[in-house]
Design a protein around this motif. Sequence first.
Motif, PDB file in Angstrom:
ATOM      1  N   PHE A 256      -0.250   4.980   2.720  1.00 23.33           N
ATOM      2  CA  PHE A 256      -0.770   4.484   3.998  1.00 23.33           C
ATOM      3  C   PHE A 256      -1.750   5.443   4.654  1.00 23.33           C
ATOM      4  O   PHE A 256      -2.864   5.063   5.000  1.00 23.33           O
TER       5      PHE A 256
ATOM      6  N   LEU B 273       2.437  -7.282   4.269  1.00 25.19           N
ATOM      7  CA  LEU B 273       2.079  -5.988   3.688  1.00 25.19           C
ATOM      8  C   LEU B 273       3.141  -4.959   4.018  1.00 25.19           C
ATOM      9  O   LEU B 273       3.527  -4.795   5.174  1.00 25.19           O
TER      10      LEU B 273
ATOM     11  N   SER C 192       3.719  -0.881   3.725  1.00 26.37           N
ATOM     12  CA  SER C 192       2.970   0.355   3.492  1.00 26.37           C
ATOM     13  C   SER C 192       3.903   1.555   3.545  1.00 26.37           C
ATOM     14  O   SER C 192       4.716   1.686   4.458  1.00 26.37           O
TER      15      SER C 192
ATOM     16  N   PHE D 177       3.200  -6.793   9.009  1.00 25.22           N
ATOM     17  CA  PHE D 177       3.169  -5.422   8.499  1.00 25.22           C
ATOM     18  C   PHE D 177       4.517  -4.736   8.651  1.00 25.22           C
ATOM     19  O   PHE D 177       5.159  -4.822   9.700  1.00 25.22           O
TER      20      PHE D 177
ATOM     21  N   ASP E 171       4.546   5.804   3.430  1.00 27.49           N
ATOM     22  CA  ASP E 171       4.054   7.172   3.595  1.00 27.49           C
ATOM     23  C   ASP E 171       5.234   8.047   3.971  1.00 27.49           C
ATOM     24  O   ASP E 171       6.033   7.674   4.830  1.00 27.49           O
TER      25      ASP E 171
ATOM     26  N   GLY F 267      -4.328   4.513   7.307  1.00 33.13           N
ATOM     27  CA  GLY F 267      -4.226   3.063   7.430  1.00 33.13           C
ATOM     28  C   GLY F 267      -5.478   2.279   7.100  1.00 33.13           C
ATOM     29  O   GLY F 267      -5.515   1.061   7.300  1.00 33.13           O
TER      30      GLY F 267
ATOM     31  N   PHE G 226       6.127  -0.821   7.940  1.00 34.38           N
ATOM     32  CA  PHE G 226       5.907   0.567   7.527  1.00 34.38           C
ATOM     33  C   PHE G 226       7.198   1.131   6.959  1.00 34.38           C
ATOM     34  O   PHE G 226       8.274   0.965   7.534  1.00 34.38           O
TER      35      PHE G 226
ATOM     36  N   ASP H  49       0.889  -1.161   0.000  1.00 38.70           N
ATOM     37  CA  ASP H  49       0.000   0.000   0.000  1.00 38.70           C
ATOM     38  C   ASP H  49       0.925   1.208   0.000  1.00 38.70           C
ATOM     39  O   ASP H  49       1.568   1.495   1.012  1.00 38.70           O
TER      40      ASP H  49
ATOM     41  N   HIS I  46      -6.972   1.411   4.143  1.00 36.46           N
ATOM     42  CA  HIS I  46      -6.793   0.374   3.126  1.00 36.46           C
ATOM     43  C   HIS I  46      -5.849  -0.716   3.628  1.00 36.46           C
ATOM     44  O   HIS I  46      -6.073  -1.908   3.377  1.00 36.46           O
ATOM     45  N   SER I  47      -4.808  -0.322   4.334  1.00 39.19           N
ATOM     46  CA  SER I  47      -3.848  -1.311   4.845  1.00 39.19           C
ATOM     47  C   SER I  47      -4.520  -2.277   5.808  1.00 39.19           C
ATOM     48  O   SER I  47      -4.263  -3.493   5.768  1.00 39.19           O
TER      49      SER I  47
END
Length: 304
Positions: A34, A53, A55, A72, A57, A37, A74, A31, A39-40
Amino acid sequence: MIKTAETYHIPVLLQESVDGLDIQPDGVYVDVTFGGGGHSREILRRLGPKGHLFSFDQDADAEKNIVSDSRFTFVRSNFRYLKNWMRYYGIEEINGLLADLGVSSHHFDDETRGFSFRFDAPLDMRMNRRADTTAADILNSYSEEQLSDIFYLYGELKQARRMAAAIVKARQQQPLQTTQDLINATAKLFSPKHEKKEQAQMFQALRIEVNHEMQALQEMLYGAQELLAKGGRLSVITYHSLEDRMVKNMMRSGNIEGKVEQDFFGRSNAPLKVVNNKVIVPSDEEIDRNPRSRSAKLRIAEKL
């Protein structure tokens, strides 16, 4: 300032965009926007224990919404560096990528960021506040011709030249520092009937230039196309004609120019196949709940 993940940004076309990924439980997904969050979280809800996943940003504010989940990761970075980061994490292929290209509700509602003409705020507009150039820097240093090009190309404003001239004239008296300074400098150029729309286009054009949005989108799309595994999906939500045209061309031809290359037998060599020939738009109910979704368009493609 909007502080909670629930109100940071209302995810647009949530079910439709995640459905478009055709998620495989053990797959690797990205994603690239992000934000709050939303959609994540929906992607994670559909992943199995072996799925993962990533993500992206670039805005530090988004880190407040990070999901606590072993599946996850980030990445605080501009999505233009998608390929670099996937290489860093040892990922050679991904099964899907989602991008919601709209500016989050959080950015429009944060009075300190200068994204909206609703507030008298510093002319900032940086998605990444570590970046050097602000909207004020552009307005006070670009030539009249450069400013005209920005408003015409990124804002699609017919009076771009007059706007640029008005800004140059105003800054000769004193530098433009706030959103109200910009509104005051250009106020006489907008008709009352179209004032809000055209002011929004002016702010959009500046935001795109400050954040190099079109260049970043181009790099991300090429990177995503290379990273997608066979059968992998690209699900992208656009909000204005410039980014939508680029996404549509990429999905249909494999390049941003939209030039379809053919083999010796006249068959298309496009690496992607469009999944939804008819663009997906929000329902009336979603628009009522979230007026900013009004201009959203969802396009989905699959890697051949």
